[in-house]
Design a protein around this motif. Structure first.
Motif, PDB file in Angstrom:
ATOM      1  N   VAL A  22      36.217  27.519  38.948  1.00  0.00           N
ATOM      2  CA  VAL A  22      36.496  29.084  38.943  1.00  0.00           C
ATOM      3  C   VAL A  22      35.929  29.619  37.702  1.00  0.00           C
ATOM      4  O   VAL A  22      36.400  29.161  36.805  1.00  0.00           O
ATOM      5  CB  VAL A  22      37.977  29.275  39.483  1.00  0.00           C
ATOM      6  N   ARG A  23      35.329  30.640  37.813  1.00  0.00           N
ATOM      7  CA  ARG A  23      34.679  31.275  36.652  1.00  0.00           C
ATOM      8  C   ARG A  23      35.131  32.813  36.522  1.00  0.00           C
ATOM      9  O   ARG A  23      34.356  33.393  37.621  1.00  0.00           O
ATOM     10  CB  ARG A  23      33.321  30.882  36.207  1.00  0.00           C
ATOM     11  N   THR A  24      35.784  33.411  35.804  1.00  0.00           N
ATOM     12  CA  THR A  24      35.786  34.894  35.739  1.00  0.00           C
ATOM     13  C   THR A  24      35.288  35.356  34.399  1.00  0.00           C
ATOM     14  O   THR A  24      35.788  34.807  33.444  1.00  0.00           O
ATOM     15  CB  THR A  24      37.318  35.309  36.090  1.00  0.00           C
ATOM     16  N   ILE A  25      34.480  36.495  34.798  1.00  0.00           N
ATOM     17  CA  ILE A  25      34.093  37.263  33.333  1.00  0.00           C
ATOM     18  C   ILE A  25      34.362  38.798  33.500  1.00  0.00           C
ATOM     19  O   ILE A  25      34.438  39.161  34.761  1.00  0.00           O
ATOM     20  CB  ILE A  25      32.533  36.890  33.052  1.00  0.00           C
ATOM     21  N   ALA A  26      34.456  39.280  32.206  1.00  0.00           N
ATOM     22  CA  ALA A  26      34.806  40.779  32.356  1.00  0.00           C
ATOM     23  C   ALA A  26      33.610  41.552  32.562  1.00  0.00           C
ATOM     24  O   ALA A  26      32.269  40.866  32.251  1.00  0.00           O
ATOM     25  CB  ALA A  26      35.082  41.099  31.089  1.00  0.00           C
ATOM     26  N   LEU A  27      33.325  42.697  33.112  1.00  0.00           N
ATOM     27  CA  LEU A  27      32.143  43.613  33.539  1.00  0.00           C
ATOM     28  C   LEU A  27      32.600  45.187  33.122  1.00  0.00           C
ATOM     29  O   LEU A  27      33.590  45.544  32.917  1.00  0.00           O
ATOM     30  CB  LEU A  27      31.925  43.603  34.946  1.00  0.00           C
ATOM     31  N   PRO A  28      31.504  45.624  32.493  1.00  0.00           N
ATOM     32  CA  PRO A  28      31.573  47.137  32.285  1.00  0.00           C
ATOM     33  C   PRO A  28      32.244  47.677  33.606  1.00  0.00           C
ATOM     34  O   PRO A  28      31.537  47.651  34.742  1.00  0.00           O
ATOM     35  CB  PRO A  28      30.268  47.492  31.813  1.00  0.00           C
ATOM     36  N   THR A  29      32.973  48.868  33.519  1.00  0.00           N
ATOM     37  CA  THR A  29      33.599  49.259  34.814  1.00  0.00           C
ATOM     38  C   THR A  29      32.553  50.040  35.678  1.00  0.00           C
ATOM     39  O   THR A  29      32.531  50.197  36.846  1.00  0.00           O
ATOM     40  CB  THR A  29      34.894  50.300  34.496  1.00  0.00           C
ATOM     41  N   ALA A  30      31.304  50.621  34.829  1.00  0.00           N
ATOM     42  CA  ALA A  30      30.354  51.336  35.445  1.00  0.00           C
ATOM     43  C   ALA A  30      29.508  50.611  36.587  1.00  0.00           C
ATOM     44  O   ALA A  30      28.739  51.007  37.392  1.00  0.00           O
ATOM     45  CB  ALA A  30      29.330  51.827  34.296  1.00  0.00           C
ATOM     46  N   ARG A  31      29.656  49.229  36.384  1.00  0.00           N
ATOM     47  CA  ARG A  31      28.890  48.272  37.125  1.00  0.00           C
ATOM     48  C   ARG A  31      29.475  48.407  38.659  1.00  0.00           C
ATOM     49  O   ARG A  31      29.137  47.875  39.380  1.00  0.00           O
ATOM     50  CB  ARG A  31      28.815  46.938  36.570  1.00  0.00           C
ATOM     51  N   VAL A  32      30.783  48.518  38.563  1.00  0.00           N
ATOM     52  CA  VAL A  32      31.722  48.425  39.755  1.00  0.00           C
ATOM     53  C   VAL A  32      32.495  50.009  40.105  1.00  0.00           C
ATOM     54  O   VAL A  32      33.538  49.881  40.463  1.00  0.00           O
ATOM     55  CB  VAL A  32      32.475  47.213  39.821  1.00  0.00           C
ATOM     56  N   ALA A  33      31.697  50.953  40.083  1.00  0.00           N
ATOM     57  CA  ALA A  33      32.229  51.920  40.369  1.00  0.00           C
ATOM     58  C   ALA A  33      32.360  52.432  41.472  1.00  0.00           C
ATOM     59  O   ALA A  33      33.455  53.032  42.154  1.00  0.00           O
ATOM     60  CB  ALA A  33      31.160  53.290  39.852  1.00  0.00           C
ATOM     61  N   ASP A  34      31.772  51.787  42.904  1.00  0.00           N
ATOM     62  CA  ASP A  34      32.082  51.595  43.833  1.00  0.00           C
ATOM     63  C   ASP A  34      32.270  50.194  44.631  1.00  0.00           C
ATOM     64  O   ASP A  34      31.019  49.744  44.936  1.00  0.00           O
ATOM     65  CB  ASP A  34      31.047  52.707  44.831  1.00  0.00           C
ATOM     66  N   LEU A  35      33.169  49.392  44.725  1.00  0.00           N
ATOM     67  CA  LEU A  35      33.664  48.568  45.027  1.00  0.00           C
ATOM     68  C   LEU A  35      32.808  47.894  46.546  1.00  0.00           C
ATOM     69  O   LEU A  35      31.950  47.098  46.613  1.00  0.00           O
ATOM     70  CB  LEU A  35      34.889  48.107  44.989  1.00  0.00           C
ATOM     71  N   LEU A  36      33.076  48.994  47.223  1.00  0.00           N
ATOM     72  CA  LEU A  36      32.218  48.596  48.527  1.00  0.00           C
ATOM     73  C   LEU A  36      31.074  48.526  49.050  1.00  0.00           C
ATOM     74  O   LEU A  36      30.505  47.841  49.653  1.00  0.00           O
ATOM     75  CB  LEU A  36      33.208  49.786  49.733  1.00  0.00           C
ATOM     76  N   SER A  37      30.447  49.401  47.907  1.00  0.00           N
ATOM     77  CA  SER A  37      28.971  49.336  48.020  1.00  0.00           C
ATOM     78  C   SER A  37      28.230  48.082  47.561  1.00  0.00           C
ATOM     79  O   SER A  37      27.066  47.987  47.785  1.00  0.00           O
ATOM     80  CB  SER A  37      28.519  50.629  47.219  1.00  0.00           C
ATOM     81  N   LEU A  38      29.032  47.270  47.001  1.00  0.00           N
ATOM     82  CA  LEU A  38      28.390  45.974  46.419  1.00  0.00           C
ATOM     83  C   LEU A  38      28.418  44.851  47.537  1.00  0.00           C
ATOM     84  O   LEU A  38      27.854  43.791  47.290  1.00  0.00           O
ATOM     85  CB  LEU A  38      29.462  45.589  45.305  1.00  0.00           C
TER      86      LEU A  38
END
Length: 433
Positions: A22-38
């Motif tokens: 398992v690997r978790t890394i931080a992301l800029p919140t702008a990259r996940v502005a709309d979770l469902l669209s991903l």
């Protein structure tokens, strides 16, 4: 999606081997502005997961591991499997917050007698957001730590299901009304205080029903609910059964409902009448008492407000109470959910008798409807709602939709039918009906 298994026969399956990496890394919140669209287009509706409210939560796709079980021990077996999996996992977590690192999404059958299996799913990719934090977790069974560089591009908009037809299942509305009348008779005779009766409707579309289409519409129309998808069960629940985060447990109890009209001044008057309704206050008190009593066994202190507030949703209003406590044992969020299930909000009072009446009068297997649905991380923290306002995939073009109503001494069958119609509206609207 889960397959049926014999009633009352525990059938745990799915211990993964080798260990999860398992690997978790931080992301800029702008990259996940709309979770469902991903969410990418899934080959199967059961291969996407969602737990999203007001733009925060999780989405995921793919499967690394799946666990299923049925029967009276399904909660204990699922919890033990998850403990074993996380104990053996190889984890690198740069964020270290609730919901990062190893995470499983679950949907549990309502009844120990159900022919539908309870399930935990570990996705290949999970994207999460909470406040100013965002992250991506990748999970594999490879011998090397994954790079967590899964592309997170906005996906093309999903296609709608086309024309959708709806048909009553099990009991038609008039026969279900007769079941309500029978329940009221038994309550008035002193057999029980409250029972929750549910009905189901089949939705059949001309095209494939893309779960992303359903989730997006639910999130837009009902942004105060938790929009969920686990193993082919999709919906938008307003009811948080239990949240555990670093020793603090909370539960939101909803019982007592009135339909909104769309006119703000009229709805305000209706909210006042709901808050004064002896029938609805009685129903609500039963539900709150059942939750508080169950949590008291696991907490050193517990806070129960003296009176409920009115929760305004897009289609209905509920009497609501938030119960909170400090956990003083090693219970996980799933164990706490098990201790609360079934609450008076989805079963009745007294529980065992109400459950027997449900089995007799509903004439259907609820499956995972009204069971706990949510997520849990390696520490045991997590959130579990009640699977309400939801539908279960029967095929790529068909969903079984559910709605239930709390029946007490003052219940009127015609009013309960109208309430069930209101509770079916979120899924019908999401499907275009």
């Amino acid at each position: 999606m889960s397959s049926p298994s014999p009633a009352d026969a525990p059938t745990p399956r799915g211990v993964p081997h080798p260990a999860l990496v398992v690997r978790t890394i931080a992301l800029p919140t702008a990259r996940v502005a709309d979770l469902l669209s991903l969410l990418p287009e899934p080959e199967d509706a059961g291969d996407v997961v969602s737990w999203v409210r007001k733009g925060e939560g999780f989405v995921g796709w793919g499967r690394v591991a799946t666990f299923t079980a049925s029967g009276p021990e399904r909660f204990e077996q699922a919890q033990e499997w998850w403990r074993q999996v996380t104990a053996e996992a190889i984890v690198r977590d740069d964020v270290d917050e609730p919901g990062t690192g190893p995470i499983a999404f679950g949907s549990m059958a309502y009844s120990r007698r159900s022919g539908t299996e309870s399930v935990l799913v570990v996705p290949e990719v999970v994207v999460g957001r909470r406040g100013d934090l965002a992250w991506v977790t990748t999970i594999t069974t490879d011998a090397t730590v994954p790079a967590a560089d899964e592309p997170l591009d906005r996906q093309p908009a999903p296609q709608g299901p086309g024309a959708v037809e709806f048909a009553d299942l099990d009991l038609a509305a008039d026969r279900w009304a007769e079941a309500v009348d029978e329940a009221v008779s038994r309550i008035n005779a002193g057999d029980l205080d409250k029972v929750v009766l549910a009905r189901s409707v089949r939705a059949t579309a001309t095209r494939r029903i893309d779960p992303r289409w359903v989730l997006a519409r639910l999130a837009y129309d009902y942004d105060t609910t938790w929009v969920f998808a686990v193993d082919g069960l999709v919906g938008a629940t307003p009811e948080m059964l239990v949240r555990l985060e670093r020793g603090l447990v909370t539960s939101r109890v909803l019982a007592g409902t009135i339909r909104r009209t769309g006119d703000d001044s009229h709805d305000l008057a209706l909210a006042g009448s709901l808050a004064r309704s002896s029938k609805d206050l009685e129903e609500h008190e039963y539900a709150v008492r059942s939750v508080a009593d169950a949590l008291a066994a696991h907490t050193s202190s517990i806070n129960v407000p003296d009176s409920p507030f009115v929760l305004h949703l897009n289609n209905v209003m509920h009497l609501a109470t938030d119960v909170a406590g400090v956990v003083d044992d090693d219970s996980t969020s799933l164990a706490l959910a098990a201790s609360l299930h079934p609450s008076a909000a989805v079963c009745g009072t007294p529980t065992l008798l109400a459950d027997d009446v449900i089995g007799e009068l509903e004439q259907m297997d609820r499956g995972r409807y009204a069971g706990p649905v949510g997520w849990m991380d390696a520490s045991g923290d997590g959130e579990w709602g009640i699977a309400l306002r939801c539908g279960a995939y029967e095929s790529a073009r068909s969903l079984r939709l559910y709605a239930g109503c709390g029946i007490v001494a003052g219940s009127v069958a015609a009013d309960e039918v109208a309430e069930s119609v209101a509770k079916l509206l979120p899924m019908r609207t999401a499907l275009g009906g």
